[in-house]
Design an enzyme around this catalytic site. Structure first.
Site, PDB file in Angstrom:
ATOM      1  N   LYS A 141      -5.726  -7.646   1.117  1.00  0.00           N
ATOM      2  CA  LYS A 141      -6.759  -8.197   2.000  1.00  0.00           C
ATOM      3  C   LYS A 141      -6.364  -9.563   2.560  1.00  0.00           C
ATOM      4  O   LYS A 141      -6.597  -9.855   3.735  1.00  0.00           O
ATOM      5  CB  LYS A 141      -8.097  -8.274   1.265  1.00  0.00           C
ATOM      6  CG  LYS A 141      -8.646  -6.918   0.856  1.00  0.00           C
ATOM      7  CD  LYS A 141     -10.088  -6.983   0.422  1.00  0.00           C
ATOM      8  CE  LYS A 141     -11.025  -7.163   1.591  1.00  0.00           C
ATOM      9  NZ  LYS A 141     -11.012  -6.034   2.530  1.00  0.00           N
TER      10      LYS A 141
ATOM     11  N   ALA B  62      -7.782  -1.566   6.432  1.00  0.00           N
ATOM     12  CA  ALA B  62      -7.675  -2.905   7.034  1.00  0.00           C
ATOM     13  C   ALA B  62      -8.613  -3.124   8.215  1.00  0.00           C
ATOM     14  O   ALA B  62      -8.534  -4.153   8.878  1.00  0.00           O
ATOM     15  CB  ALA B  62      -6.245  -3.250   7.447  1.00  0.00           C
ATOM     16  N   ALA B  63      -9.525  -2.193   8.455  1.00  0.00           N
ATOM     17  CA  ALA B  63     -10.501  -2.414   9.526  1.00  0.00           C
ATOM     18  C   ALA B  63     -11.364  -3.641   9.228  1.00  0.00           C
ATOM     19  O   ALA B  63     -11.587  -4.488  10.096  1.00  0.00           O
ATOM     20  CB  ALA B  63     -11.386  -1.180   9.703  1.00  0.00           C
ATOM     21  N   GLY B  64     -11.828  -3.738   7.985  1.00  0.00           N
ATOM     22  CA  GLY B  64     -12.631  -4.897   7.600  1.00  0.00           C
ATOM     23  C   GLY B  64     -11.833  -6.189   7.616  1.00  0.00           C
ATOM     24  O   GLY B  64     -12.358  -7.253   7.960  1.00  0.00           O
ATOM     25  N   ASP B  65     -10.558  -6.104   7.272  1.00  0.00           N
ATOM     26  CA  ASP B  65      -9.703  -7.298   7.297  1.00  0.00           C
ATOM     27  C   ASP B  65      -9.444  -7.752   8.729  1.00  0.00           C
ATOM     28  O   ASP B  65      -9.397  -8.953   9.019  1.00  0.00           O
ATOM     29  CB  ASP B  65      -8.382  -7.013   6.587  1.00  0.00           C
ATOM     30  CG  ASP B  65      -8.579  -6.659   5.126  1.00  0.00           C
ATOM     31  OD1 ASP B  65      -9.530  -7.183   4.518  1.00  0.00           O
ATOM     32  OD2 ASP B  65      -7.788  -5.855   4.600  1.00  0.00           O
TER      33      ASP B  65
ATOM     34  N   ASP C 157       0.843  -1.193   0.000  1.00  0.00           N
ATOM     35  CA  ASP C 157       0.000   0.000   0.000  1.00  0.00           C
ATOM     36  C   ASP C 157       0.877   1.241   0.000  1.00  0.00           C
ATOM     37  O   ASP C 157       1.749   1.397   0.861  1.00  0.00           O
ATOM     38  CB  ASP C 157      -0.905   0.032   1.242  1.00  0.00           C
ATOM     39  CG  ASP C 157      -1.937  -1.085   1.258  1.00  0.00           C
ATOM     40  OD1 ASP C 157      -2.145  -1.720   0.207  1.00  0.00           O
ATOM     41  OD2 ASP C 157      -2.538  -1.312   2.329  1.00  0.00           O
TER      42      ASP C 157
END
Length: 306
Positions: free
Chosen positions: A38, A247-250, A11
């Site tokens: 991800k 990366a909150a969802g990861d 990133d």
């Protein structure tokens, strides 16, 4: 052991006060190179939360690939089955984070596109030993499907994070045991714009009608709705001051897999995942910002005191 099949990216993150409009030039506050992707993020979350985890993915034979592999190893992710491509550069993501901590991303998939069905088939022994499979949609669709087929063959629970939304297919939904879309992905899947708990439940009911009996509709600041075969529960949001939502969802997906691997119910696992992702958004960096289990436990204790 948890198995993650997915993307590995570098990133390149620019922090700005506001997003540029089409044709605009804006000045950023700082630029960082941050290991991401991800698949790699979710595997890192599992490892930091104390689980044995194997990542199946692909990077290039280049400096970005070297750094990504090194970071994963330092975080105790098993990378024995990460492929190195001689012909394609490591996947790269251009990320813009504004002052509200929201982000936009431009993904160049690179070596992620080189992960193929044969690479999955060569990992059968890994699937046999797994307690959960985590997959997303930043690698070729047929590769994702093959991973899900193998997991189903060996009775391994399959968690599908349907991101990015454009990669979602009916076949992937067919093999998923649990699907965890955010609001954007939910709208793409169902046509329902999730604005509150009731609309989230409606979306979950729709997903059940097309074969997905278990889902978690993630609603960011509104919490989430856990849906299992006609029964649902709203998980209240955890109030924090966000600084970086990358990366909150990861982190959520990895934490969910860890809790489910420990035998927790889907509701209990969702509550744990909410804690982990809430703590993550208070910290900078995709993988470096993912908390350890000890940090999550301290965070939970501090919330209980409040």
């Amino acid at each position: 052991m948890i198995t993650v099949v997915g993307s590995i990216n570098m990133d390149i993150v620019a922090f700005v006060n506001s997003y540029p409009q089409h044709g605009d030039t804006v000045f950023g506050d700082k630029l960082e190179f941050s290991p991401g992707g991800k698949g790699a993020n979710q595997a890192t979350a599992c490892a930091k939360l104390g689980k044995a985890v194997t990542l199946i993915g692909c990077v290039g034979e280049d400096p970005f690939g070297d750094r990504l592999i090194s970071t994963l190893q330092r975080n105790k992710v098993n990378v024995d089955d990460v492929k190195r491509s001689k012909s394609t550069r490591t996947g790269t993501v251009l990320v813009t984070v504004d002052e509200s901590a929201a982000n936009t991303m431009l993904v160049v998939q690179g070596a992620n596109e080189q992960l193929n069905i044969g690479d999955i088939e060569s990992c059968r022994e890994i699937f046999k030993k797994s307690k959960a499979l985590l997959v997303q949609l930043e690698i070729p669709g047929e590769t994702v499907i093959q991973a899900m087929i193998l997991a189903r063959e060996y009775g391994v629970p399959i968690i599908l994070d349907p991101a990015p939304a454009q990669g979602i297919t009916a076949e992937a939904l067919k093999y998923a045991d649990i699907i965890i879309p955010n609001r954007q992905e939910t709208k793409y899947l169902t046509g329902i714009d999730v604005k509150d708990v009731q609309s989230a439940v409606e979306a979950a009911v729709y997903l059940e009608s097309i074969g997905v009996e278990k889902s978690i509709i993630k609603m960011a600041e509104m919490g989430s709705v856990v849906y299992v075969k006609g029964q649902w529960e709203h998980i209240e949001p955890i109030r924090v001051i966000p600084v970086d939502t990358v990366a909150a969802g990861d982190s959520y997906a990895g934490a969910l897999a860890c809790a489910l691997a420990d035998g927790e119910s889907l509701v209990a696992a969702a509550k744990f995942a909410s804690m982990v992702s809430a703590l993550k958004v208070t910290r900078f960096g995709a993988q470096e910002g993912i908390p350890t289990l000890a940090e999550v436990q301290d965070f939970c204790a501090s919330i209980s005191k409040d």
